[in-house]
Each structure stands twice: as structure tokens, then as C-alpha cells.
Design an enzyme around this catalytic site. Structure first.
Site, PDB file in Angstrom:
ATOM      1  N   GLY A 160      35.460  32.212  42.009  1.00 33.81           N
ATOM      2  CA  GLY A 160      35.920  32.681  40.713  1.00 33.81           C
ATOM      3  C   GLY A 160      37.421  32.590  40.625  1.00 33.81           C
ATOM      4  CB  CYS A 161      39.948  34.872  39.179  1.00 34.61           C
ATOM      5  SG  CYS A 161      41.720  35.131  39.170  1.00 34.61           S
ATOM      6  CG  PHE A 162      42.921  29.940  41.535  1.00 31.38           C
ATOM      7  CD1 PHE A 162      43.655  30.672  40.621  1.00 31.38           C
ATOM      8  CD2 PHE A 162      42.912  28.549  41.405  1.00 31.38           C
ATOM      9  CE1 PHE A 162      44.370  30.055  39.595  1.00 31.38           C
ATOM     10  CE2 PHE A 162      43.614  27.920  40.379  1.00 31.38           C
ATOM     11  CZ  PHE A 162      44.344  28.685  39.470  1.00 31.38           C
TER      12      PHE A 162
ATOM     13  CB  CYS B 126      40.521  37.659  42.651  1.00 30.66           C
ATOM     14  SG  CYS B 126      40.828  38.333  41.000  1.00 30.66           S
TER      15      CYS B 126
ATOM     16  CE1 TYR C 133      40.567  37.963  34.959  1.00 31.22           C
ATOM     17  CE2 TYR C 133      41.398  38.174  37.207  1.00 31.22           C
ATOM     18  CZ  TYR C 133      40.485  37.650  36.303  1.00 31.22           C
ATOM     19  OH  TYR C 133      39.497  36.816  36.745  1.00 31.22           O
TER      20      TYR C 133
END
Length: 223
Positions: free
Chosen positions: A43-45, A47, A200
Site C-alpha cells: 500500500g502507501c509506500f 507507511c 493521513y
């Protein structure tokens, strides 16, 4: 003085220099030859990068794009779809301090590996999970980690294990976003990057879902 005698005189000096150089090299931090890399998509890199850079033995993590067909893609290219790339992170680690299988186990327990459509609030192909391998040994370790995760969850794990392809580092502003000091404008108002990242992550529900799935086995939830 003959050439032989001259060479005999300089040999001890050369030997001393070589010994000194060897000692200096031993005193330097571990070279790249002593490190390995693990490339994952979770997912979100931002994170994934922030999670794994806290692990002892991890030297660093780079956000980027891999798994697709477009050369040198931009963030806009990848997120709009059609490139085949995943948002991914290339983790460099010292295998004498942390093993690949430990990192793989941590990876599975930091994502929702049952979700084939993205991760948490981020939907679409570029946000899917994946593990990238370069040889049969890495593949075997990844398959074992996947089987262990599936057994622990009692649910089908859909994270694919893919052949490693070119990895393209993401734009500079994405690197270490989670600790950036630059002020950015977000839907939460103007914030420093590190605070925008925290807002976020919480709003996206990443940690809440990981805790729901993995409970106390989640290594990063709440970070």
C-alpha cells in the site's frame, strides 16, 4: 644499488601500507557487499518505509515503483493506472542483524494480505500487496512466510510473490516523507509533512485494520 636490492628495500614499506589499509577498511561501516535487499509492496509506500526504518538491522528503505512495464514512471503515471507498477519499498538490511524471513513475517503482519483491491483507504492496482524475489531461495522464504501468515489468520492470503524487475525510486519528496519538516497543504489544513503523514495514516485506518487482523502480533500498528 641493484634493482633487486632496491625492490628488497621497498617491500617492507609496501607491506606496511597494505596492512594499514586493511586495518582502516575493517574500521569502516559494513560495505554494500554485506547487505541484502528485500522489495515489498504494502500500500502507501510512506507507511512501509516508516515502519521498516525502525527495525534494528535495517539500514534504510527507499520508496519507489516496480512490477510494471513503463520505464521511469512518475507518481502520477503509477497512480492513474496502466503502468502495471506497484508502490513499493526497497529495504536494505544487514542479514547478520535481522534475517530475511523475520522481515517477511513482519511485512505480512503490517498489512492486510487478504485484500486484493488495494490497502485500507487506498484502492487500485498500484496499492496492492506483493513480494518481489530474485532467486529460488528468496522465493522459498517468501512462500513459507505467506503460508505461515495464511495459517495464522485462517484466511486466504492473496499477496502474490513476483519475479523482481526494475525498481525505480520515487520522486525526492516521497522519500522519508514521514519525518519531513516541509509545510504542505492537506485536507486537514497546512501541516508539516511528518504531521500530515500521521493524520493521513490515522484517517486511512491502516493501524486499526492491522490490529483487527493481527492483534498483538502486529509489529508496527500504532507507530
Amino acid at each position: 644499488m641493484t634493482r633487486t636490492a632496491y625492490l628488497d628495500c621497498i617491500k617492507p614499506s609496501v607491506l606496511f601500507v597494505l596492512i594499514l589499509l586493511a586495518a582502516l577498511l575493517r574500521a569502516l561501516p559494513g560495505s554494500a557487499a554485506g547487505t541484502e535487499t528485500l522489495t515489498v509492496a504494502g500500500g502507501c509506500f510512506w507507511c512501509v518505509e516508516s515502519d521498516f526504518e525502525t527495525v534494528p538491522g535495517v539500514i534504510g528503505a527507499v520508496s519507489g515503483y516496480t512490477g510494471g512495464t513503463t520505464a521511469n514512471p512518475s507518481y502520477k503515471d503509477v497512480t492513474k493506472g496502466g503502468t502495471g507498477h506497484y508502490e513499493a519499498v526497497q529495504i536494505t538490511f544487514d542479514p547478520s542483524k535481522v534475517s530475511r524471513d523475520t522481515l517477511l513475517d513482519m511485512f505480512f503482519r503490517s498489512v492486510d494480505p487478504t485484500d486484493a483491491g488495494g490497502q485500507f483507504c487506498d484502492r487500485g492496482d498500484s496499492y496492492r500487496t506483493a513480494i518481489f524475489v530474485s532467486n529460488m531461495g528468496e522465493k522459498a522464504l517468501a512462500e513459507q512466510a505467506k503460508a505461515d501468515a495464511q495459517s495464522a489468520l485462517g484466511q486466504t492470503v492473496v499477496t502474490p510473490i513476483l519475479q523482481e524487475t526494475a525498481f525505480y525510486p520515487a520522486e525526492t519528496y516521497h522519500q522519508d516523507y514521514y519525518k519531513g519538516e516541509k509545510v504542505v497543504f492537506t485536507r486537514f489544513g497546512p501541516k508539516r509533512q511528518k504531521n500530515a503523514y500521521k493524520a493521513y495514516r490515522k484517517a486511512c485506518g491502516r493501524d486499526a485494520r492491522v490490529k483487527q487482523l493481527w492483534g498483538t502480533d502486529a509489529p508496527f500498528a500504532g507507530s
